[in-house]
Design an enzyme around this catalytic site. Structure first.
Site, PDB file in Angstrom:
ATOM      1  N   LYS A   2       0.802  -1.226   0.000  1.00  0.00           N
ATOM      2  CA  LYS A   2       0.000   0.000   0.000  1.00  0.00           C
ATOM      3  C   LYS A   2       0.833   1.273   0.000  1.00  0.00           C
ATOM      4  O   LYS A   2       0.416   2.287  -0.565  1.00  0.00           O
ATOM      5  CB  LYS A   2      -0.943   0.020   1.208  1.00  0.00           C
ATOM      6  CG  LYS A   2      -2.044  -1.016   1.161  1.00  0.00           C
ATOM      7  CD  LYS A   2      -2.954  -0.867   2.373  1.00  0.00           C
ATOM      8  CE  LYS A   2      -3.994  -1.949   2.420  1.00  0.00           C
ATOM      9  NZ  LYS A   2      -4.906  -1.798   3.573  1.00  0.00           N
ATOM     10  N   ASP A  43      -9.933   2.368   2.512  1.00  0.00           N
ATOM     11  CA  ASP A  43      -9.960   1.827   3.876  1.00  0.00           C
ATOM     12  C   ASP A  43     -10.603   2.840   4.817  1.00  0.00           C
ATOM     13  O   ASP A  43     -11.499   2.506   5.588  1.00  0.00           O
ATOM     14  CB  ASP A  43      -8.545   1.492   4.356  1.00  0.00           C
ATOM     15  CG  ASP A  43      -7.979   0.240   3.709  1.00  0.00           C
ATOM     16  OD1 ASP A  43      -8.771  -0.655   3.360  1.00  0.00           O
ATOM     17  OD2 ASP A  43      -6.752   0.152   3.560  1.00  0.00           O
TER      18      ASP A  43
END
Length: 297
Positions: A76, A113
């Site tokens: 990420k 997220d």
């Protein structure tokens, strides 16, 4: 019977992603919208690739006609250097989990997220008190959740982590981004008095997962005035979730965030509005089928 009018190709890059429930979740929702939607896991462990290969994989996906990619651990942060653009929230978080590949080949990074937790929180715990919140866990998922909580309007956020230096680093970053809020790093030894004053508790550690059973703290400290959010979703009914319900708390299970980030990613990839509740129902069915299969072994 009419044929799908559009097709989409998406993928998930990460370590150990082959068992992910994200592909069937996206594909079913695509089918509900009349799309031919293919979503494939790209497991760097299975392929024998290092995390640093994420840039090469993004370029390959672009050249092969993919519309988008989800990115998970441990890529990420690494993927940021390989994108043409990164949206403001993902840049602030320093992490991208969703990459859209435009028709002209440019790549744009997003982070669903935080937005997935935020939408899950608002839908699952409407009207939750936001005065004082305690969060356990300051890792990657914890950073996104804390960002969402402060975006939601939490006034005082205490972050507790077994690594005090990590909690201190996270709170310093968040305090800079949200100067109107009070954000502080606290130790596990302070948890009991923190919970006594808290409106809500958010759990962002691996404790409660099938491989790490148990609870992250003494749940006898919970009272009916607390709300409790867990981000662990395998299993959905963690011990923390069960204990919190038994204590009379309002509860948000980890499946809400998992579905929330998938809902946002689907929207980014297709430009269509997914049915969040339908995706939630499908997700729970997948989890139940997975549990039944495991029990039959």
């Amino acid at each position: 019977m009419s044929l799908p009018s559009e097709s989409y190709l998406a993928g998930l890059i990460g370590d150990g992603v082959t068992p992910s429930l994200t592909p069937p979740l996206h594909e079913r929702e695509g089918s509900e919208h009349g799309l031919l939607y293919l979503y494939r896991p790209i497991d760097i462990a299975a392929l024998g690739l290092a995390p640093g290969s994420v840039g090469e994989l993004v370029r390959a996906a672009r050249n092969l006609g993919f519309n988008g990619l989800n990115i998970t651990h441990p890529c990420k942060q690494l993927v940021l250097a390989h994108l043409d653009e990164v949206d403001a929230d993902a840049a602030r978080l320093g992490a991208v989990n969703t990459v859209v590949i435009r028709p002209d080949g440019t790549t744009v990074g997003h982070n669903t997220d935080w937005s997935g937790f935020l939408s899950a929180f608002r839908a699952g715990l409407p009207g939750a008190a936001l005065g004082r919140v305690v969060q356990l866990g300051a890792g990657g998922a914890g950073s996104a959740v804390a960002y969402a909580l402060l975006t939601a309007g939490v006034e005082h956020l205490s972050i507790v982590d077994v690594a005090p230096e990590r909690a201190a680093e996270r709170t310093a970053e968040l305090a800079r981004l949200f100067p109107a809020a009070s954000v502080e790093a606290r130790t596990t030894a302070e948890l009991a008095p923190l919970l006594e004053d808290a409106d809500g508790v958010v759990h962002c550690t691996p404790i409660g997962m099938a491989a790490h059973p148990g609870t992250p703290f003494d749940t006898s400290l919970l009272t009916p005035r607390h709300w409790v959010a867990d981000i662990v979703y395998r299993p959905i009914e963690t011990q923390l979730v069960r204990d919190a319900r038994a204590a009379g708390c309002r509860v948000l299970d980890g499946g809400r965030m998992a579905v929330g980030q998938a809902v946002d990613a689907f929207r980014i990839f297709t430009g269509l509005e997914p049915d969040a509740e339908r995706m939630r129902e499908h997700f729970l069915a997948l989890i139940e089928a997975e549990a039944l299969e495991a029990g039959a072994r």
